[in-house]
Design a protein around this motif. Structure first.
Motif, PDB file in Angstrom:
ATOM      1  N   ILE A 128       0.828  -1.214   0.000  1.00 14.73           N
ATOM      2  CA  ILE A 128       0.000   0.000   0.000  1.00 14.73           C
ATOM      3  C   ILE A 128       0.860   1.260   0.000  1.00 14.73           C
ATOM      4  CG2 ILE A 128      -1.681   1.315   1.363  1.00 14.73           C
ATOM      5  CD1 ILE A 128      -2.659  -1.513   2.385  1.00 14.73           C
ATOM      6  N   TYR A 129       1.951   1.233   0.744  1.00 12.17           N
ATOM      7  CA  TYR A 129       2.865   2.393   0.803  1.00 12.17           C
ATOM      8  C   TYR A 129       3.411   2.744  -0.579  1.00 12.17           C
ATOM      9  CZ  TYR A 129       4.579   4.791   5.007  1.00 12.17           C
ATOM     10  OH  TYR A 129       4.761   5.651   6.049  1.00 12.17           O
ATOM     11  N   TYR A 130       3.593   1.750  -1.411  1.00 14.88           N
ATOM     12  CA  TYR A 130       4.115   1.871  -2.763  1.00 14.88           C
ATOM     13  C   TYR A 130       5.376   2.751  -2.835  1.00 14.88           C
ATOM     14  CZ  TYR A 130       4.281   1.472  -7.753  1.00 14.88           C
ATOM     15  OH  TYR A 130       4.700   1.161  -9.023  1.00 14.88           O
ATOM     16  N   GLY A 131       6.291   2.513  -1.918  1.00 14.57           N
ATOM     17  CA  GLY A 131       7.594   3.169  -1.981  1.00 14.57           C
ATOM     18  C   GLY A 131       7.639   4.580  -1.434  1.00 14.57           C
ATOM     19  N   TRP A 132       6.514   5.120  -0.962  1.00 15.82           N
ATOM     20  CA  TRP A 132       6.537   6.499  -0.454  1.00 15.82           C
ATOM     21  C   TRP A 132       7.304   6.598   0.859  1.00 15.82           C
ATOM     22  CZ3 TRP A 132       5.129  10.966  -2.790  1.00 15.82           C
ATOM     23  CH2 TRP A 132       4.458  10.845  -4.015  1.00 15.82           C
ATOM     24  N   ASN A 133       7.402   5.504   1.604  1.00 17.77           N
ATOM     25  CA  ASN A 133       8.221   5.526   2.814  1.00 17.77           C
ATOM     26  C   ASN A 133       9.697   5.649   2.485  1.00 17.77           C
ATOM     27  OD1 ASN A 133       7.889   2.933   1.631  1.00 17.77           O
ATOM     28  ND2 ASN A 133       8.716   1.949   3.446  1.00 17.77           N
ATOM     29  N   VAL A 134      10.083   5.268   1.252  1.00 17.15           N
ATOM     30  CA  VAL A 134      11.476   5.371   0.811  1.00 17.15           C
ATOM     31  C   VAL A 134      11.723   6.693   0.085  1.00 17.15           C
ATOM     32  CG1 VAL A 134      13.271   4.318  -0.618  1.00 17.15           C
ATOM     33  CG2 VAL A 134      11.667   2.869   0.637  1.00 17.15           C
ATOM     34  N   ASN A 135      10.891   6.991  -0.915  1.00 14.79           N
ATOM     35  CA  ASN A 135      11.093   8.201  -1.739  1.00 14.79           C
ATOM     36  C   ASN A 135      10.438   9.441  -1.160  1.00 14.79           C
ATOM     37  OD1 ASN A 135      12.618   6.864  -3.612  1.00 14.79           O
ATOM     38  ND2 ASN A 135      11.004   6.675  -5.145  1.00 14.79           N
ATOM     39  N   GLY A 136       9.432   9.254  -0.293  1.00 15.92           N
ATOM     40  CA  GLY A 136       8.679  10.386   0.227  1.00 15.92           C
ATOM     41  C   GLY A 136       9.511  11.452   0.930  1.00 15.92           C
ATOM     42  N   PRO A 137      10.414  11.060   1.869  1.00 14.73           N
ATOM     43  CA  PRO A 137      11.215  12.089   2.542  1.00 14.73           C
ATOM     44  C   PRO A 137      12.034  12.942   1.581  1.00 14.73           C
ATOM     45  CG  PRO A 137      11.357  10.021   3.741  1.00 14.73           C
ATOM     46  CD  PRO A 137      10.636   9.716   2.453  1.00 14.73           C
ATOM     47  N   GLY A 138      12.647  12.311   0.574  1.00 16.04           N
ATOM     48  CA  GLY A 138      13.425  13.069  -0.405  1.00 16.04           C
ATOM     49  C   GLY A 138      12.556  14.001  -1.220  1.00 16.04           C
ATOM     50  N   GLU A 139      11.364  13.520  -1.621  1.00 16.94           N
ATOM     51  CA  GLU A 139      10.417  14.358  -2.379  1.00 16.94           C
ATOM     52  C   GLU A 139      10.013  15.578  -1.552  1.00 16.94           C
ATOM     53  OE1 GLU A 139       8.691  14.096  -5.338  1.00 16.94           O
ATOM     54  OE2 GLU A 139       8.897  12.034  -6.045  1.00 16.94           O
ATOM     55  N   ALA A 140       9.671  15.341  -0.277  1.00 15.14           N
ATOM     56  CA  ALA A 140       9.245  16.439   0.592  1.00 15.14           C
ATOM     57  C   ALA A 140      10.372  17.434   0.825  1.00 15.14           C
ATOM     58  CB  ALA A 140       8.747  15.886   1.923  1.00 15.14           C
ATOM     59  N   GLY A 141      11.602  16.926   0.984  1.00 20.67           N
ATOM     60  CA  GLY A 141      12.745  17.809   1.223  1.00 20.67           C
ATOM     61  C   GLY A 141      13.067  18.696   0.030  1.00 20.67           C
ATOM     62  N   LEU A 184       6.360  13.185   5.237  1.00 24.00           N
ATOM     63  CA  LEU A 184       6.295  14.616   4.924  1.00 24.00           C
ATOM     64  C   LEU A 184       7.125  15.428   5.918  1.00 24.00           C
ATOM     65  CD1 LEU A 184       4.673  16.515   2.937  1.00 24.00           C
ATOM     66  CD2 LEU A 184       3.140  16.906   4.861  1.00 24.00           C
ATOM     67  N   PHE A 185       7.043  15.079   7.205  1.00 24.54           N
ATOM     68  CA  PHE A 185       7.762  15.814   8.239  1.00 24.54           C
ATOM     69  C   PHE A 185       9.194  15.324   8.393  1.00 24.54           C
ATOM     70  CE2 PHE A 185       3.243  15.855   9.771  1.00 24.54           C
ATOM     71  CZ  PHE A 185       2.991  17.161   9.394  1.00 24.54           C
ATOM     72  N   ILE A 186       9.423  14.046   8.065  1.00 24.79           N
ATOM     73  CA  ILE A 186      10.781  13.512   8.139  1.00 24.79           C
ATOM     74  C   ILE A 186      11.668  14.190   7.102  1.00 24.79           C
ATOM     75  CG2 ILE A 186      12.202  11.444   7.783  1.00 24.79           C
ATOM     76  CD1 ILE A 186       9.762   9.831   8.843  1.00 24.79           C
ATOM     77  N   GLY A 187      11.154  14.319   5.871  1.00 24.32           N
ATOM     78  CA  GLY A 187      11.943  14.918   4.795  1.00 24.32           C
ATOM     79  C   GLY A 187      12.253  16.384   4.997  1.00 24.32           C
ATOM     80  N   THR A 188      11.425  17.069   5.794  1.00 25.42           N
ATOM     81  CA  THR A 188      11.646  18.497   6.052  1.00 25.42           C
ATOM     82  C   THR A 188      12.194  18.743   7.456  1.00 25.42           C
ATOM     83  OG1 THR A 188       9.277  18.653   6.620  1.00 25.42           O
ATOM     84  CG2 THR A 188       9.921  19.295   4.399  1.00 25.42           C
ATOM     85  N   SER A 189      12.628  17.663   8.129  1.00 27.11           N
ATOM     86  CA  SER A 189      13.264  17.765   9.458  1.00 27.11           C
ATOM     87  C   SER A 189      12.406  18.553  10.446  1.00 27.11           C
ATOM     88  CB  SER A 189      14.652  18.412   9.324  1.00 27.11           C
ATOM     89  OG  SER A 189      15.480  17.655   8.499  1.00 27.11           O
ATOM     90  N   ARG A 190      11.148  18.113  10.607  1.00 27.99           N
ATOM     91  CA  ARG A 190      10.242  18.762  11.562  1.00 27.99           C
ATOM     92  C   ARG A 190       9.717  17.721  12.561  1.00 27.99           C
ATOM     93  NH1 ARG A 190       5.796  21.876   8.284  1.00 27.99           N
ATOM     94  NH2 ARG A 190       6.030  20.096   6.862  1.00 27.99           N
ATOM     95  N   PRO A 191      10.570  17.277  13.473  1.00 29.39           N
ATOM     96  CA  PRO A 191      10.147  16.233  14.418  1.00 29.39           C
ATOM     97  C   PRO A 191       9.026  16.681  15.341  1.00 29.39           C
ATOM     98  CG  PRO A 191      12.267  17.159  15.062  1.00 29.39           C
ATOM     99  CD  PRO A 191      11.961  17.689  13.693  1.00 29.39           C
ATOM    100  N   GLY A 192       8.978  17.971  15.663  1.00 29.82           N
ATOM    101  CA  GLY A 192       7.911  18.472  16.533  1.00 29.82           C
ATOM    102  C   GLY A 192       6.546  18.285  15.891  1.00 29.82           C
ATOM    103  N   MET A 193       6.429  18.624  14.606  1.00 29.02           N
ATOM    104  CA  MET A 193       5.178  18.451  13.889  1.00 29.02           C
ATOM    105  C   MET A 193       4.841  16.969  13.739  1.00 29.02           C
ATOM    106  SD  MET A 193       3.911  21.379  13.313  1.00 29.02           S
ATOM    107  CE  MET A 193       2.653  20.965  12.119  1.00 29.02           C
ATOM    108  N   LEU A 194       5.855  16.154  13.527  1.00 24.33           N
ATOM    109  CA  LEU A 194       5.633  14.715  13.411  1.00 24.33           C
ATOM    110  C   LEU A 194       5.055  14.154  14.706  1.00 24.33           C
ATOM    111  CD1 LEU A 194       5.885  12.084  11.851  1.00 24.33           C
ATOM    112  CD2 LEU A 194       8.296  11.981  12.503  1.00 24.33           C
ATOM    113  N   PHE A 195       5.558  14.642  15.835  1.00 27.26           N
ATOM    114  CA  PHE A 195       5.041  14.186  17.132  1.00 27.26           C
ATOM    115  C   PHE A 195       3.585  14.595  17.308  1.00 27.26           C
ATOM    116  CE2 PHE A 195       4.051  15.228  21.564  1.00 27.26           C
ATOM    117  CZ  PHE A 195       4.203  13.975  22.143  1.00 27.26           C
ATOM    118  N   VAL A 196       3.283  15.870  17.035  1.00 23.53           N
ATOM    119  CA  VAL A 196       1.928  16.392  17.270  1.00 23.53           C
ATOM    120  C   VAL A 196       0.915  15.760  16.316  1.00 23.53           C
ATOM    121  CG1 VAL A 196       0.478  18.470  17.137  1.00 23.53           C
ATOM    122  CG2 VAL A 196       2.734  18.581  18.206  1.00 23.53           C
ATOM    123  N   CYS A 197       1.299  15.636  15.048  1.00 28.75           N
ATOM    124  CA  CYS A 197       0.341  15.194  14.032  1.00 28.75           C
ATOM    125  C   CYS A 197       0.178  13.677  13.954  1.00 28.75           C
ATOM    126  CB  CYS A 197       0.758  15.722  12.656  1.00 28.75           C
ATOM    127  SG  CYS A 197       0.684  17.517  12.511  1.00 28.75           S
TER     128      CYS A 197
END
Length: 396
Positions: free
Chosen positions: A51-64, A124-137
């Motif tokens: 289901i992830y279809y590779g977004w867990n791998v490519n997603g952070p780079g795309e978001a960054g 989305l938050f991993i690729g942009t280095s926003r751990p605070g938002m990742l925690f809250v959301c």
């Protein structure tokens, strides 16, 4: 640093809650039925990789690489592929359930509780280095609903309430993330077609699906060739997976280190690999010291855990996470995933038959050591690719 610490603590708490759910489920349904539920949760984990279809791998780079205003577009593009895949899996499982007399709804919920992981948008938050938002959301909603599920399940002696907790938590985190993203990104027009999205993530998808198949298939192999070892293997598998969850802040940090640099280089990849080896070694020592006692307590002493099994668990923890670091973090960021496909398939085709043989002879321990050998094959190939082709992305 404060937001990173809060996120890390949150992930550890979530991992601990998932571990607490193990004795809670054993208490509610007994070790044998829990083993069957564990098999369905493992099937759901495999489905989540599809289901992830590779977004867990490519997603952070795309978001960054994208501006914040394009993040909603990224989410919608990913869901354009992933929601139909999720619906397909659930529809097939419901159809199968309708054909099998006496099929338990517990199994469907167990499957969905882990399959839902494929719809996460934490990248989305991993690729942009926003751990605070990742925690809250994401992390906080999942902690709350997993805890509520455990409390309600034990209070009403209902395993289904316990299994619903993770599902509601993941669904809530998706909704919160989309609502937060709408604050700074309102462009809902997706520019890439479904075909383009399938092609762009094909290497990441192959890497993810083969890796997921490799890590989940031993559950079914052990169930078939050594059923008496299934409760022990399920227990080891759950502790291993939850240890991976507790370790995920380190992995997310490594992903951000690769995703946040515009010109990723071989030297950056080597640095990330060294950090990973150091952290994994310390974590593995903790496994050797504490895992035997932890697994015994989690099963209320109903499942005996030999020291050899604890040692095997420490080894496979290092090997599996080092594989993810080398393949899905470093080489994915360097655009070199395609060069590891052959080694991934070799490890898959060699490791699973070996797992069948060793599990039949040595039970749970044999399956774990067979897994480790396959991971070592992928790590070795990944390191060779890094050394040989790591600078190609720079046009050298």
């Amino acid at each position: 640093m404060k937001s990173i610490a809060i996120y890390a603590i949150g992930v550890i708490v979530m991992g601990l809650l998932a571990l607490v759910s193990i004795p809670a489920m054993i208490q509610l349904v007994g070790p044998t039925r829990w083993g069957h539920i564990g098999v369905m949760q493992t099937a759901g984990l495999w489905a989540s990789a599809v289901i992830y279809y590779g977004w867990n791998v490519n997603g952070p780079g795309e978001a960054g690489r994208r501006s914040l205003s394009a993040h909603l577009t990224l989410i919608l593009e990913s869901l354009k592929i992933r929601i139909p895949l999720f619906v397909l899996f659930i529809a097939v499982l419901c159809w199968v359930a309708a054909q099998v007399p006496g099929y338990s709804s517990d199994s469907l919920l167990a499957f969905a509780s882990t399959a839902f992981l494929g719809l996460r948008v934490s990248w989305l938050f991993i690729g942009t280095s926003r751990p605070g938002m990742l925690f809250v959301c994401e992390t906080l909603p999942r902690i709350v609903f997993i805890a509520i599920g455990i409390i309600l399940g034990l209070s009403f002696q209902d395993i289904q309430l316990l299994l619903l907790g993770p599902i509601v938590g993941l669904l809530s985190s998706m909704i919160i993330t989309i609502l937060v993203t709408l604050r700074y990104s309102r462009n809902m027009r997706t520019t890439r077609t479904l075909g383009q999205l399938f092609v762009s993530n094909k290497h990441a998808f192959v890497s993810s699906i083969v890796g997921a198949t490799y890590s989940t298939a031993p559950v079914f192999i052990v169930a078939g060739v050594s059923p008496q070892s299934l409760p022990l293997y399920i227990l080891v598998d759950r502790v291993w997976k939850q240890a991976n969850t507790a370790y995920s802040p380190v992995m997310d940090f490594l992903r951000s280190q690769m995703a946040s640099v515009s010109n990723q280089t071989k030297s950056r990849g080597k640095k990330v690999a060294k950090i990973s080896i150091g952290c994994l070694t310390l974590a593995a020592i903790g496994f050797l010291v504490f895992s035997q006692e932890i697994m015994s307590r989690l099963s209320h002493g109903q499942i005996h855990v030999p020291m050899l099994t604890a040692a095997a668990l420490a080894i496979v923890f290092i090997a599996s996470n080092m594989t993810v670091t080398m393949i899905d973090i470093i080489l994915a960021s360097l655009g070199q995933l395609g060069r590891t496909t052959k080694a991934t398939l070799i490890a898959f085709l060699f490791g699973l038959p070996l797992c069948y043989v060793l599990a039949g002879q040595f039970g749970a321990n044999g399956a774990i050591y067979a897994l480790t050998i396959g991971y070592v094959i992928r790590i070795s190939r990944g390191y060779w690719v890094l050394m040989r082709y790591g600078d190609e992305v720079l046009g050298k």
